[in-house]
Structures are given as structure tokens and as C-alpha cells.
Design a protein around this motif. Structure first.
Motif, PDB file in Angstrom:
ATOM      1  N   ARG A  40       7.692   7.928   1.556  1.00 33.30           N
ATOM      2  CA  ARG A  40       6.296   7.197   1.392  1.00 33.30           C
ATOM      3  C   ARG A  40       5.385   7.831   2.687  1.00 33.30           C
ATOM      4  NH1 ARG A  40      10.278   3.428   1.734  1.00 33.30           N
ATOM      5  NH2 ARG A  40      10.699   2.054  -0.091  1.00 33.30           N
ATOM      6  N   PRO A  41       4.156   7.634   2.404  1.00 32.16           N
ATOM      7  CA  PRO A  41       3.339   8.075   3.499  1.00 32.16           C
ATOM      8  C   PRO A  41       3.633   7.967   4.970  1.00 32.16           C
ATOM      9  CG  PRO A  41       1.844   7.502   1.656  1.00 32.16           C
ATOM     10  CD  PRO A  41       3.253   6.909   1.407  1.00 32.16           C
ATOM     11  N   SER A  42       3.865   6.557   5.209  1.00 36.14           N
ATOM     12  CA  SER A  42       4.158   6.119   6.429  1.00 36.14           C
ATOM     13  C   SER A  42       5.356   6.964   7.155  1.00 36.14           C
ATOM     14  CB  SER A  42       4.276   4.761   6.524  1.00 36.14           C
ATOM     15  OG  SER A  42       5.509   4.231   5.557  1.00 36.14           O
ATOM     16  N   ASP A  43       6.169   7.247   6.205  1.00 37.16           N
ATOM     17  CA  ASP A  43       7.478   8.126   6.379  1.00 37.16           C
ATOM     18  C   ASP A  43       7.267   9.377   7.242  1.00 37.16           C
ATOM     19  OD1 ASP A  43       8.702   5.695   5.446  1.00 37.16           O
ATOM     20  OD2 ASP A  43       9.342   6.987   3.683  1.00 37.16           O
ATOM     21  N   VAL A  44       6.632  10.039   6.361  1.00 38.48           N
ATOM     22  CA  VAL A  44       6.151  11.263   7.038  1.00 38.48           C
ATOM     23  C   VAL A  44       5.369  11.271   8.055  1.00 38.48           C
ATOM     24  CG1 VAL A  44       4.734  13.438   6.154  1.00 38.48           C
ATOM     25  CG2 VAL A  44       6.079  12.182   4.607  1.00 38.48           C
ATOM     26  N   ILE A  45       4.266  10.539   8.201  1.00 37.81           N
ATOM     27  CA  ILE A  45       3.364  10.459   9.653  1.00 37.81           C
ATOM     28  C   ILE A  45       4.027   9.890  10.670  1.00 37.81           C
ATOM     29  CG2 ILE A  45       1.291   9.189  10.542  1.00 37.81           C
ATOM     30  CD1 ILE A  45       0.365   8.904   7.770  1.00 37.81           C
ATOM     31  N   MET A  67       0.722  -1.129  -0.063  1.00 33.84           N
ATOM     32  CA  MET A  67      -0.071  -0.038   0.040  1.00 33.84           C
ATOM     33  C   MET A  67       0.899   1.313   0.166  1.00 33.84           C
ATOM     34  SD  MET A  67      -2.959  -1.028   2.770  1.00 33.84           S
ATOM     35  CE  MET A  67      -3.782   0.299   2.504  1.00 33.84           C
ATOM     36  N   ASP A  68       1.879   1.322   0.804  1.00 32.00           N
ATOM     37  CA  ASP A  68       2.856   2.310   0.887  1.00 32.00           C
ATOM     38  C   ASP A  68       3.405   2.707  -0.500  1.00 32.00           C
ATOM     39  OD1 ASP A  68       3.085   4.120   2.938  1.00 32.00           O
ATOM     40  OD2 ASP A  68       4.912   3.427   3.690  1.00 32.00           O
ATOM     41  N   GLN A  69       3.850   1.512  -0.958  1.00 34.39           N
ATOM     42  CA  GLN A  69       4.695   1.802  -2.542  1.00 34.39           C
ATOM     43  C   GLN A  69       3.353   2.206  -3.437  1.00 34.39           C
ATOM     44  OE1 GLN A  69       7.822   1.213  -2.879  1.00 34.39           O
ATOM     45  NE2 GLN A  69       7.580   1.966  -5.091  1.00 34.39           N
ATOM     46  N   LEU A  70       1.967   1.744  -3.594  1.00 34.08           N
ATOM     47  CA  LEU A  70       1.115   2.171  -4.534  1.00 34.08           C
ATOM     48  C   LEU A  70       0.952   3.561  -4.186  1.00 34.08           C
ATOM     49  CD1 LEU A  70      -1.405  -0.566  -4.024  1.00 34.08           C
ATOM     50  CD2 LEU A  70      -0.337  -0.151  -6.117  1.00 34.08           C
ATOM     51  N   ALA A  71       0.861   4.059  -3.008  1.00 33.44           N
ATOM     52  CA  ALA A  71       1.048   5.606  -2.791  1.00 33.44           C
ATOM     53  C   ALA A  71       1.972   6.487  -3.448  1.00 33.44           C
ATOM     54  CB  ALA A  71       0.768   6.045  -1.443  1.00 33.44           C
TER      55      ALA A  71
END
Length: 284
Positions: A181-186, A44-48
């Protein structure tokens, strides 16, 4: 004229900040375990990340300029604004705590990303190196945290709103530009949240037993933050569900994952801002 000075005992307790820190750490661990250590999370992270191609085509010149200037701008802006507020309010102790919290957040991100956390190879195509948490986002959010801590209770909601917006621009830019990736930012936002709570503990302990403390006016600012948070949270949850159930199907839809990732970043940022506004509303 209405007075906002109220006598308190429980509000000076550091317990609320300790709880906030542990909650932030718990969420950070959950995000890491799912987004980095599981196949579904990596996919999912890679898709984003792949869906960010749209962002790279549309706003790359802007994001590149933001990312190039971000570290220096963040540090300079943080130093200047916190210095001015400290000089006006004559509170050196708060400045020391604010700077210590900001530096601690930046160092923690570097230690986590470079030394403690790893990204296993689960067969997901894309960048395989660990980028969790985002250093650029941490620098921006940590600078905003320093300003937030030295500001007055009446204006903290505004500094939280402005500082969060600045950090989110940095975070979304790293995704749009293909850096994170989004998780990195969060995760970066959560690291700063932990250190913000640590700063709250330090301030409640260091200031001693004040007989009174100033309570902020009615939380109109918190309502503004909530109105921004809710729609992005709805989009993020919806996109997460769509991406999760399509992640292993024939049409995964990277653009949907990208929109969800951006919305999740913004929702996470304003959740932190709203929580900080309420936690620190009674702290001088």
C-alpha cells in the motif's frame, strides 16, 4: 577561482541530524497510527491498493521484472558504486558509516514489519496482513543512501536525485503490482531517512574537529528537486482530500486514490531527497 572552503563550527554539530531523525520518526509514527490503526486510514490505503488494478493491467510485466531483480540489483549497484567512490576519495570511515546505515535500515524494516507493528482488523475488505513498511523499497532506498553518503558535497544533490528515482521506481512498482500500500512505501523511505540522519551523526562525531569543511556550490540541484516535488505534492494533497471525503460515500473512486497514492510516494521521496541535500550540503 572561487573557493568553497569555509570555516565552520556550527555546521559540524550533529544536532541537525538528530532533529532530522526525530522528525522522520514522528512522521513515521503518525502515518502508522493513521494509515494502519484507523478505519479511515485503512480504507483510503485499500482504495489506493484497489485502484492499482489499473497499474497492474498497464505495467505489470515491467513491475514484475523490477521487483524480481530489485534486491540483487540494489545490493550489487550499491556495493560497486560505493566501492568505486570510496577508492577514489580514500575515505574508509565514510564507507563503514554508509554500509552500517544501509544495513541498519534494512534490518529495522524487517523488525518493524515482522515483530513490532501489527495491523488490526477494522473490517476493511482486502489483504489483512501487516505490510508496513515495504522491504523492497527499503532495500532500494538503503542502497541509494550508501551511495549518497560516500559521494562528495558537490555531487550529493545528483546522487540524491538519481537514488530517489531508483527507490521510487521500486516503491511505485510494489503498489502497481499489488504487493504494498502507499503508506508502506512512504514508511520505508522514512526508515531510511532515520538511518541517513544516524549516519550524519556518526560522520560528524567520528571525523573529529576539522578546521574547514567544504560547502557545496549554490543549490541549483535543490531547486531541481523542489520543482519535481511541488506538482506531485499538489496532486497528492488534492487526491487525499477527495479520497478522504469520498471514502465512506457511494463513489469512493479507487483510481483517484491510486493516483494520489503514487503522487504521495513520489512527493515523499523527493521531500526526503531535498531535505538530505540540504542537511548534508556542508558535510565532507
Amino acid at each position: 577561482m572561487r573557493s568553497w572552503n569555509v570555516r565552520t563550527t556550527s555546521t559540524t554539530s550533529p544536532l541537525r541530524y538528530v532533529v532530522g531523525a526525530f522528525c522522520s520518526i514522528a512522521v513515521l509514527i503518525v502515518i502508522y497510527l493513521f494509515s494502519v490503526r484507523t478505519l479511515a486510514g485503512q480504507t483510503m490505503d485499500q482504495l489506493a491498493f484497489d485502484g492499482a488494478e489499473f497499474g497492474r493491467r498497464s505495467v505489470t510485466p515491467f513491475t514484475q521484472q523490477v521487483l524480481d531483480a530489485l534486491p540483487m540489483v540494489s545490493v550489487i549497484a550499491g556495493v560497486v558504486i560505493t566501492g568505486i567512490l570510496t577508492a577514489v576519495r580514500r575515505n574508509l570511515r565514510t564507507l563503514i558509516v554508509a554500509v552500517g546505515s544501509a544495513v541498519g535500515a534494512v534490518l529495522t524494516t524487517q523488525v518493524l514489519k515482522g515483530w513490532l507493528l501489527t495491523r488490526p482488523d477494522l473490517g476493511v475488505d482486502g489483504y489483512a496482513g501487516n505490510s508496513f513498511p515495504s522491504g523492497h523499497t527499503t532495500v532500494a532506498a538503503a542502497s541509494a543512501l550508501a551511495v549518497f553518503l560516500v559521494s562528495s558535497p558537490r555531487t550529493r544533490w545528483l546522487t540524491a536525485l538519481a537514488g530517489t528515482s531508483f527507490a521510487l521506481i521500486a516503491g511505485v512498482s510494489t503498489l502497481a503490482n499489488g504487493w504494498h500500500r502507499p503508506s508502506d512505501v512512504i514508511a520505508a523511505l522514512l526508515v531510511v531517512a532515520v538511518w541517513g540522519c544516524a549516519g550524519g551523526v556518526a560522520l560528524t562525531v567520528w571525523r573529529g574537529d576539522d578546521p574547514t569543511t567544504m560547502k557545496a556550490p549554490p543549490a541549483a540541484g535543490a531547486r531541481i528537486q523542489l520543482r519535481i516535488l511541488v506538482p506531485f505534492l499538489v496532486v497528492a494533497v488534492s487526491a487525499f482530500l477527495v479520497t478522504y471525503f469520498q471514502a465512506f460515500g457511494s463513489t469512493p473512486g479507487p483510481p483517484i486514490a491510486y493516483i494520489g497514492g503514487v503522487s504521495a510516494i513520489i512527493a515523499a521521496g523527493f521531500t526526503v531527497a531535498l531535505t538530505a541535500t540540504r542537511l548534508f550540503s556542508r558535510l565532507p
